[in-house]
Scaffold this active site. Structure first.
Site, mmCIF file in Angstrom:
data_model
loop_
_atom_site.group_PDB
_atom_site.id
_atom_site.type_symbol
_atom_site.label_atom_id
_atom_site.label_comp_id
_atom_site.label_asym_id
_atom_site.label_seq_id
_atom_site.Cartn_x
_atom_site.Cartn_y
_atom_site.Cartn_z
ATOM 1 N N GLY A 164 0.968 -1.207 0.357
ATOM 2 C CA GLY A 164 -0.137 -0.277 0.060
ATOM 3 C C GLY A 164 0.976 1.342 0.149
ATOM 4 O O GLY A 164 1.664 1.125 0.696
ATOM 5 N N ASN A 184 -3.346 -8.584 11.362
ATOM 6 C CA ASN A 184 -2.384 -7.599 11.376
ATOM 7 C C ASN A 184 -2.730 -6.503 11.507
ATOM 8 O O ASN A 184 -4.495 -6.143 10.650
ATOM 9 C CB ASN A 184 -1.424 -8.200 9.235
ATOM 10 C CG ASN A 184 -2.336 -7.398 8.858
ATOM 11 O OD1 ASN A 184 -2.168 -5.799 8.398
ATOM 12 N ND2 ASN A 184 -3.078 -7.373 7.810
ATOM 13 N N ALA A 185 -2.478 -5.675 11.763
ATOM 14 C CA ALA A 185 -2.622 -4.289 12.052
ATOM 15 C C ALA A 185 -1.151 -3.635 11.960
ATOM 16 O O ALA A 185 -1.044 -2.400 12.090
ATOM 17 C CB ALA A 185 -3.178 -3.941 13.567
ATOM 18 N N ASN A 245 -7.226 0.957 -3.046
ATOM 19 C CA ASN A 245 -7.593 0.555 -1.430
ATOM 20 C C ASN A 245 -8.323 0.792 -0.533
ATOM 21 O O ASN A 245 -8.005 2.227 -0.065
ATOM 22 C CB ASN A 245 -6.128 0.715 -1.101
ATOM 23 C CG ASN A 245 -6.476 -0.266 0.630
ATOM 24 O OD1 ASN A 245 -7.769 -0.583 1.193
ATOM 25 N ND2 ASN A 245 -5.803 -0.388 1.536
ATOM 26 N N CYS A 271 -9.447 -0.546 3.485
ATOM 27 C CA CYS A 271 -8.934 -1.520 4.825
ATOM 28 C C CYS A 271 -8.855 -1.040 6.379
ATOM 29 O O CYS A 271 -9.471 -0.081 6.665
ATOM 30 C CB CYS A 271 -7.390 -1.247 4.484
ATOM 31 S SG CYS A 271 -6.010 -1.430 5.369
ATOM 32 N N THR A 319 -8.981 -7.918 3.316
ATOM 33 C CA THR A 319 -8.807 -8.540 5.623
ATOM 34 C C THR A 319 -10.818 -8.222 6.223
ATOM 35 O O THR A 319 -11.479 -6.711 5.667
ATOM 36 C CB THR A 319 -7.754 -7.800 6.216
ATOM 37 O OG1 THR A 319 -7.756 -6.953 6.482
ATOM 38 C CG2 THR A 319 -6.953 -9.436 6.079
ATOM 39 N N GLY A 367 -5.830 -15.204 5.456
ATOM 40 C CA GLY A 367 -5.844 -16.532 5.584
ATOM 41 C C GLY A 367 -6.339 -18.112 5.193
ATOM 42 O O GLY A 367 -7.879 -16.787 5.298
ATOM 43 N N GLY A 409 -7.644 -15.915 1.440
ATOM 44 C CA GLY A 409 -6.958 -17.661 1.699
ATOM 45 C C GLY A 409 -6.942 -18.174 1.114
ATOM 46 O O GLY A 409 -6.715 -20.450 0.989
#
Length: 305
Positions: free
Chosen positions: A46, A69-70, A127, A130, A193, A217, A244
């Site tokens: 990004g 994740n962050a 994006n 997010c 995500t 995932g 995934g």
């Protein structure tokens, strides 16, 4: 011989396998593991108008069949990308696509305009979805009006392939995809995500500094597959499926559900060569089942009435 070429409304892929932004760096990080020219495209991490430090640590956590994740879009800004990264990756013989993010419409437009001037970048992925930042993308990506505003504005300053990455953290993702299409998007990619969290029971503290983060995932695949199927029925522009995917079978399922191409994300952390393995696996599937063109897989799911 199977024809692997995929046409995405002015963007030609040598095969349907691309990498998901944020999981593949700028591509060069994986050059020791795979031949980068053997995949259809690389979505770089990004990129924002200005330098971003991202969120405080800890900002990654493993979960059953996935990860949170962050990171918060840590990057050095578009000018650094143009001056330092672009010269190193511009001649890689695949599609280099910049993932563009921003906190305001003006930010998105400024970054898109700068990327538009780069000869060897044929597309951007906008994006708007997010969930790891506290302002910006999430606000635009969860309403039709928000999507229309940012896509319409970027379309005015960007004349190459415009892909819009959609959030799954919404009530009706098909409506958002239609808004992106009518506002000028050339394709949509999904899903980004999903919003999730994890707690360390022993310390009674959240595992992420931001408490919540983006879940990715294998655990998100059934949701992503369903959303790709819904969106592919709602829009006429190409759909890029992700969420995934960790095998050729996963990728094929997304294409059967309506995806024209796919992106692989979290699986890159497990197997750095997964992209080329998936691309080869798709070809082998086509050979076994008599498909002369990989593109013929798109929407080929058989539904018994």
């Amino acid at each position: 011989m199977v024809n692997e070429t995929i046409q995405l409304k002015g963007l030609t892929l040598k095969n349907p396998v691309m990498t998901a932004s944020g999981t593949f760096g700028y591509g060069e990080e994986y050059a020791d593991f795979i031949d980068l020219t053997k995949i259809g495209g690389i979505l770089v991490k990004g990129t924002t108008l200005n330098h971003r430090e991202g969120n405080p640590y800890p900002r990654m956590a493993e979960t059953p069949s996935g990860m949170l994740n962050a990171v918060g879009l840590q990057n050095k800004g578009i000018d650094y990308f143009i001056e330092t990264i672009y010269p190193r990756i511009k001649d890689i013989d695949t599609n280099i696509i910049v993932n563009v993010s921003g906190s305001t419409i003006e930010d998105y437009c400024a970054v898109a305009e700068k990327v538009n001037a780069l000869e060897n970048i044929p597309a951007i992925e906008l994006n708007v979805s997010c969930p790891n930042v506290k302002q910006g993308g999430m606000a635009f990506g969860v309403t039709c009006a928000g999507i229309e505003q940012v896509v319409t504005a970027v379309r005015k300053v960007y004349d190459k392939h415009l892909m819009v990455k959609l959030s799954p953290n919404v009530t009706n993702i098909a409506e958002l995809a239609m808004s992106a299409e009518t506002s000028g998007a050339d394709s949509v990619s999904l899903i980004n995500t999903m919003l999730g969290m994890a707690i360390d029971a022993e310390t009674r503290r959240p595992k992420l500094s931001t408490i919540t983060g983006g879940l990715s995932g294998a655990c998100v695949k059934p949701v992503a597959l369903r959303m790709v199927w819904q969106v592919s029925k709602a829009v006429k522009i190409p759909v890029i499926g992700l969420g995934g995917i960790s095998s050729a079978t996963d990728a094929i399922e997304f294409m059967l559900a309506g995806a024209s191409a796919i992106e692989i994300g979290t699986a890159n952390f497990i197997d750095p060569a997964i992209t080329v393995k998936v691309a080869q696996g798709i070809v082998e599937y086509c050979e076994r089942h008599g498909f002369k063109n990989v593109s013929d897989l798109t929407g080929a799911m058989v539904v018994d009435n």
